[in-house]
Every structure is written in C-alpha cells, then in structure tokens.
Enzyme design. Structure first.
Site, PDB file in Angstrom:
ATOM      1  N   ALA A 101       3.848   5.749  15.232  1.00  0.00           N
ATOM      2  CA  ALA A 101       4.560   5.792  13.931  1.00  0.00           C
ATOM      3  C   ALA A 101       3.835   7.099  13.174  1.00  0.00           C
ATOM      4  CB  ALA A 101       4.574   4.714  13.012  1.00  0.00           C
TER       5      ALA A 101
ATOM      6  N   ARG B 253      -0.403  -3.137  11.676  1.00  0.00           N
ATOM      7  CA  ARG B 253      -1.487  -3.220  12.948  1.00  0.00           C
ATOM      8  C   ARG B 253      -0.746  -4.705  13.557  1.00  0.00           C
ATOM      9  NH1 ARG B 253      -2.890   1.051  12.706  1.00  0.00           N
ATOM     10  NH2 ARG B 253      -5.089   1.834  12.408  1.00  0.00           N
TER      11      ARG B 253
ATOM     12  N   THR C  58       4.978  -1.533  11.560  1.00  0.00           N
ATOM     13  CA  THR C  58       4.323  -0.432  11.818  1.00  0.00           C
ATOM     14  C   THR C  58       2.949  -0.515  11.287  1.00  0.00           C
ATOM     15  OG1 THR C  58       5.289   0.391   9.774  1.00  0.00           O
ATOM     16  CG2 THR C  58       6.437   1.012  11.750  1.00  0.00           C
TER      17      THR C  58
ATOM     18  N   HIS D 133       2.995   2.885  19.313  1.00  0.00           N
ATOM     19  CA  HIS D 133       1.835   2.950  18.273  1.00  0.00           C
ATOM     20  C   HIS D 133       1.987   4.432  18.104  1.00  0.00           C
ATOM     21  CE1 HIS D 133      -2.030   1.432  16.532  1.00  0.00           C
ATOM     22  NE2 HIS D 133      -1.308   2.391  15.445  1.00  0.00           N
TER      23      HIS D 133
ATOM     24  N   GLU E 146      -2.806  -3.353  23.009  1.00  0.00           N
ATOM     25  CA  GLU E 146      -2.315  -2.135  23.302  1.00  0.00           C
ATOM     26  C   GLU E 146      -3.070  -1.307  24.398  1.00  0.00           C
ATOM     27  OE1 GLU E 146      -1.925  -0.244  19.765  1.00  0.00           O
ATOM     28  OE2 GLU E 146      -0.591  -1.551  18.672  1.00  0.00           O
TER      29      GLU E 146
ATOM     30  N   GLY F 166       0.846  -1.232   0.051  1.00  0.00           N
ATOM     31  CA  GLY F 166       0.031   0.107  -0.100  1.00  0.00           C
ATOM     32  C   GLY F 166       0.868   1.154   0.001  1.00  0.00           C
TER      33      GLY F 166
END
Length: 348
Positions: A293, A243, A241, A291, A272, A161
């Site tokens: 990024a 899920r 980075t 989390h 998390e 992606g």
C-alpha cells in the site's frame, strides 16, 4: 575513520538488498558520519554496534537484548518505516533512546490503496476480470445487479490517524457517510474532518465498509476477534491496510467462510508472506495485495531522506522530528539533548 558511526544491519528492508545510502547521507553531508552495515543476528549486531553513535533500524527486529547491549554513546534508533513494531520501544525508552519513524511519508499512497481495495472489492473487479477472460461475458452484469449503489452507504474507520483521515477525505466524493472509532482522538477533530464519532459497536453494526487503521501496538494486537466480525453486516466489506496482527486472522477466515461478512480487501496478513496452506489464498471473496500500500516512485527517496534528516538532528544533539517515545525526554540520560520541537534541519 568517521567521527560518527551509524550502525545498520546488512541489506535493506522493503526494497532489494543494496542500493546504497545516497539519500540517507544527503542530510548528513559535512558531518563526518558514515552508515556501516553489520551482521543481522542479535549477538553479531551487538558486537558490531559497540562503537555506534546511532542505529539505522531496518531488516531485523531490535529486541530488548540488542537494545540493552548497545553502548552508552548510542543516541537513538532511526527507522525508515511508519510502523515501529520492529523495535522494542519499551526497552528503548528505558534506555533513554529515542525511536524515530516516518509518520507522514506514505499517507497518501496508503489512503489511495485503501480506497482501491474498497472500490475493487465492492464492484467485484477481479471477479469481473476473470469472467471476461474465461468467456463468461454474460455473467458480469447479473452479478453486479445484486449489489446496491455505493452512494449513501457508510464507511466505518477503526482508528483515526493520518491515513484514516486521508481515506475519509477520499470517501466523501463517492457519497459515503463516514464514521470513526478512536478512543485516543478528540471527537472534535473527527467532526472537523466531516466524520461522525462513533463507538466500536456502532462502527461494526452500522458500516457497509470497515477500514482497519489501528497501529501495531501490544494493545491493538488481536483487537478484532470473532465477536466483532459477528456484529458486522452480512453484506459488509472489511479493508485492512494497517497491520495484519491487529486482526485475529482465524476469526476473519471463519467470518468469510461462513458468510458473516461478504468480502475482505487485505494488504496485510497476520504472517507475511503467507504460507501456501493459508485458506485466504483460495477464497474468491478476498482481494489481496502484498503489503504494498505504501509503495510508489517516491517511496525510497522520501523515507531515506527523512531518516537522514533525523540522524543529522540526533548527531547534532538536537531532538528528532518524529519521536515515537517522547517520554525519554524526561530521562536524565538526555541532558545533552536540545528539545527544539519546531526544528526542521540540523543547521536551520
């Protein structure tokens, strides 16, 4: 009372609670719309949203129960994130509700962070820092004399992606050979980005660095299992980075403990924040971030303005820019929509 009510759970996602809705309201200026906060429990939010014209999804999961309980007049669910795992998209599609996200807002930041985790893991930056602080200066060089030069090694991307493409662009100047697996992307697109198309097995067995970018879809949940980590090189570094739930964390932990792979750089985890009993927290061969990024100074303004633009389009009866379930266009419930694919604003 405003003409349009945009219902949203109280508080905020990603940032501290509050902070106002100035950015979201900017594109809605002059539309007689208001964003109103309501309860964060299922039943309470359903009751609160009975007169809502749209939903600003944040801070809670939008389950089938909530979606089925929304009024007929509700036009869409707008999210201020790239991921859409907080919404039951299947249920929304069945109701004829478009779900929008922010697919292009955080690409550069996440790609930067993926490269940061790759470089810091490979060059043992945290370990080197600890050696200096603990008075072990002379141990630093011998530790790095055991690792190869980065130039000429292979980076394997799982999914191709927008973020993965940006990572590939960053990796090239370091002399990395980049290969990618994505059954949903045309191979010619990979070639145009200077990336070699590969099977999943080829990515796993050939890569010195493996970067996970699969989205949080039901199909991708638990995608990487023990059998996949066993195929990787013992010297491989695994980066995620994307899920956390796309990886079976127990398999990753076993791979790190038993030396199937050398290191992991993780911005995301299965649960998390992690509990204190998560073995990953005590592993010296893991580099972690919380989390984060996508975070930068432009994070809130960019995503909130995008949400506002989507809501403005939706409330004007126009098709949103970033619909993740375009199949709703076929629904008879959406005859009111004007599907203008190139639309960039409610008044353009």
């Amino acid at each position: 009372m405003a003409k349009f009510k945009i219902a949203t759970p109280a508080g905020a996602s990603f940032t501290t609670a509050g902070g106002g809705y100035e950015y979201e309201m900017e594109p809605l200026d002059g539309m007689d719309a208001e964003i109103v906060e309501g309860p964060t429990d299922e039943d309470g939010f359903i009751r609160f949203a009975q007169d809502a014209d749209a939903i600003y999804g944040k801070g809670m999961r939008f389950t089938r129960k909530i979606i089925d309980g929304l009024p007929e007049q509700c036009r869409a669910i707008a999210l201020g994130s790239v991921g859409v795992d907080s919404v039951d998209v299947v249920a929304a599609t069945a109701r004829g509700l478009p779900v929008t996200n922010c697919p292009h807002t955080f690409i550069e930041e996440v790609a930067d962070h993926a490269m940061a985790l790759l470089l810091s893991s490979f060059r043992r930056v945290i370990e080197q820092d600890r050696m200096v602080r603990e008075g072990r200066w002379r141990e630093g060089r011998p530790a790095l004399l055991q690792i190869p030069r980065m130039m000429g090694q292979t980076l394997g991307l799982i999914a191709f992606g927008h973020v993965a493409r940006a990572v590939a662009k960053r990796a090239k100047p370091f002399g990395l050979r980049v290969i990618a697996y994505d059954p949903f992307i045309q191979e010619l697109l990979m070639v145009e980005h200077g990336v070699i198309p590969a099977t999943l097995e080829e990515v796993l067995t050939q890569s010195d660095f493996i970067s996970m970018h699969a989205p949080a879809t039901p199909e991708a949940e638990g995608m990487l299992m023990e059998k996949h980590f066993r195929q990787m090189k013992k010297t491989a570094i695994f980066i995620n980075t994307g899920r956390g739930p796309t990886v079976q964390e127990s398999a990753l932990i076993k791979a790190l403990q038993e030396g199937w792979i050398a290191h992991a750089g993780l911005d995301v985890l299965e649960i998390e924040p992690p509990g204190n009993n998560n073995p990953i927290l005590g592993m010296p061969n893991v580099t972690l971030s919380a989390h984060t990024a996508s975070a930068s100074a432009r994070f809130d303004p960019a995503r909130k303005l995008h949400v506002g633009r989507e809501l403005a389009l939706i409330l004007n009866g126009r098709w949103p820019m970033s619909c993740v379930n375009p199949a709703v266009l076929m629904s008879s419930k959406l005859r009111r929509w004007q599907p203008i694919s190139m639309e960039r604003g409610p008044n353009s």
